[in-house]
Design an enzyme around this catalytic site. Structure first.
Site, short mmCIF file in Angstrom:
data_model
loop_
_atom_site.label_atom_id
_atom_site.label_comp_id
_atom_site.label_asym_id
_atom_site.label_seq_id
_atom_site.Cartn_x
_atom_site.Cartn_y
_atom_site.Cartn_z
N GLY A 146 88.26 -5.24 32.51
CA GLY A 146 87.46 -6.31 33.10
C GLY A 146 88.32 -7.33 33.82
O GLY A 146 88.04 -7.73 34.96
N VAL A 174 82.21 -4.43 27.03
CA VAL A 174 83.02 -4.31 28.25
C VAL A 174 84.49 -4.43 27.85
O VAL A 174 84.87 -5.35 27.12
CB VAL A 174 82.65 -5.48 29.20
CG1 VAL A 174 83.52 -5.44 30.45
CG2 VAL A 174 81.18 -5.42 29.56
N CYS A 175 85.31 -3.52 28.34
CA CYS A 175 86.74 -3.55 28.00
C CYS A 175 87.40 -4.78 28.62
O CYS A 175 87.31 -5.01 29.83
CB CYS A 175 87.44 -2.30 28.52
SG CYS A 175 89.23 -2.35 28.29
N VAL A 176 88.06 -5.57 27.79
CA VAL A 176 88.65 -6.82 28.25
C VAL A 176 89.72 -6.60 29.31
O VAL A 176 89.72 -7.29 30.35
CB VAL A 176 89.18 -7.68 27.06
CG1 VAL A 176 90.24 -6.94 26.26
CG2 VAL A 176 89.72 -9.01 27.55
#
Lengths: 102, 127, 119
Positions: free
Chosen positions: C82, C77-79
């Protein structure tokens, strides 16, 4: 090697398919999926355009997305191949790159 | 095709922009991808076609929206050694735009040239 | 062959995540490998453990989770995407991890094919 182009929008709503066909090279593959599957049907007003495109690119449609929308694979235009997800994977594997026209 | 250098694999990447900015977040986050890609020493290409040409339109002013105007960042790409920016002539013309309307130095190419370029890529990123 | 997958949309507004899952499953069943699935934009919402769809609907989050469990698929998941959407470490369903956008570029480099699913 050729590119696999994926299109997921109906050409009756958006220009993705038109843009994709305007950029696909001879011998490339185009997969109609999700809402773009409507473009594969022989009875639509766009069928002549698709038939024209099918002279230079190979066009496929994702069967499960057709069925979900109540569209009979038997009504798909001549020259357009119906594939399932296995076929989608094969098309991706056999192409040099996959270009999603989002 | 990809080439092996001492540093590892170098692939031809293309980030394709076909959507206008602000109405959706896609333009901004593709730009984030482009910036990150600079750290990987890849052969990076950035394409603007269809409504994507509006991403590099001069004079963007987002003050009334409260959005961040990220358009100056396209001019900063050069500083990251991302210099292969292409815009499609037909897309500009269809929208009544010309090269003079753009805020960054880009190579204007025909649709046929853009199509050929796309076909040469190893990885095409879109959103 | 190694596939990289990018999912740009959330689980229940758009078919993108379902299509990506079906593609990944078919690829694995055919003996291919999924190098990584990267969740970007609203795609980060596919990772939330708080998703609780009605019992007569498919559970998109669980589908991904099971794929990770059964086949050790790397779900990233892209930080930054997110954080914008309230998806942080504590929100993650098992099988997902948070990392930077560099993981997407790395997938593009390492995988033989990158396949994108979005709007």
């Amino acid at each position: 090697m050729s590119t696999l182009h994926t299109v997921n929008k109906s050409p009756f709503e958006r220009a993705n398919l038109q843009s994709c066909l305007g950029h696909a090279q001879d011998g490339d593959c185009v997969l109609l999926m999700e809402d773009a599957v409507v473009a594969a049907m022989a009875a639509t007003a766009l069928a002549p355009k698709l038939a024209d495109a099918a002279q230079s690119v190979k066009i496929f449609v994702l069967g499960p997305d057709l069925k979900a929308r109540g569209l009979d694979p038997a009504g798909v235009a001549d020259g357009i191949g119906v594939v399932d997800y296995d076929g989608f994977v094969d098309l991706a594997a056999e192409s040099s790159a996959v270009h999603a026209w989002l | 095709m990809e080439e092996e250098f001492e540093g590892g694999i170098v692939k031809k990447f293309m980030f394709v922009n076909r959507k206008a900015p602000y109405g959706t977040v896609y333009a901004l986050e593709v730009l984030e991808m482009v910036l990150i890609s600079a750290a990987f020493d890849q052969d990076v290409h950035v394409a603007f076609l269809d409504d994507g040409v509006y991403q590099i339109k001069k004079g963007q002013d987002t003050k009334d929206l409260g959005h961040k105007n990220f358009s100056p960042t396209y001019r900063a790409l050069e500083g990251y050694d991302i210099e292969k920016l292409f815009v499609e002539r037909e897309s500009l013309e269809e929208r009544g735009l010309s090269e003079a309307d753009l805020l960054v130095d880009v190579e204007v190419v025909s649709r046929a040239e853009m199509a050929k370029l796309m076909g040469e890529m190893d990885v095409v990123m879109t959103a | 062959m190694k596939f990289g997958i990018l999912v740009n949309e959330g689980p229940y507004n758009h078919q993108a995540s379902d299509s990506a899952y079906r593609f990944a499953k078919a690829a694995i069943d055919k003996g291919h490998q999924i190098f990584r699935v990267f969740f970007y934009y609203d795609g980060v919402l596919n990772a939330t453990k708080h998703s609780d769809p009605p019992s007569d609907d498919r559970n998109v989050v669980k589908n991904w989770q099971k794929l990770a469990e059964d086949h050790h698929v790397d779900l990233v998941v892209c930080v930054a995407a997110g954080m914008r959407r309230g998806i942080v470490e504590d929100s993650l369903a098992p099988g997902f991890r948070i990392s930077g956008l560099g993981q997407l570029i790395e997938a593009g480099i390492q995988a033989d094919r990158m396949v994108t699913f979005g709007d």
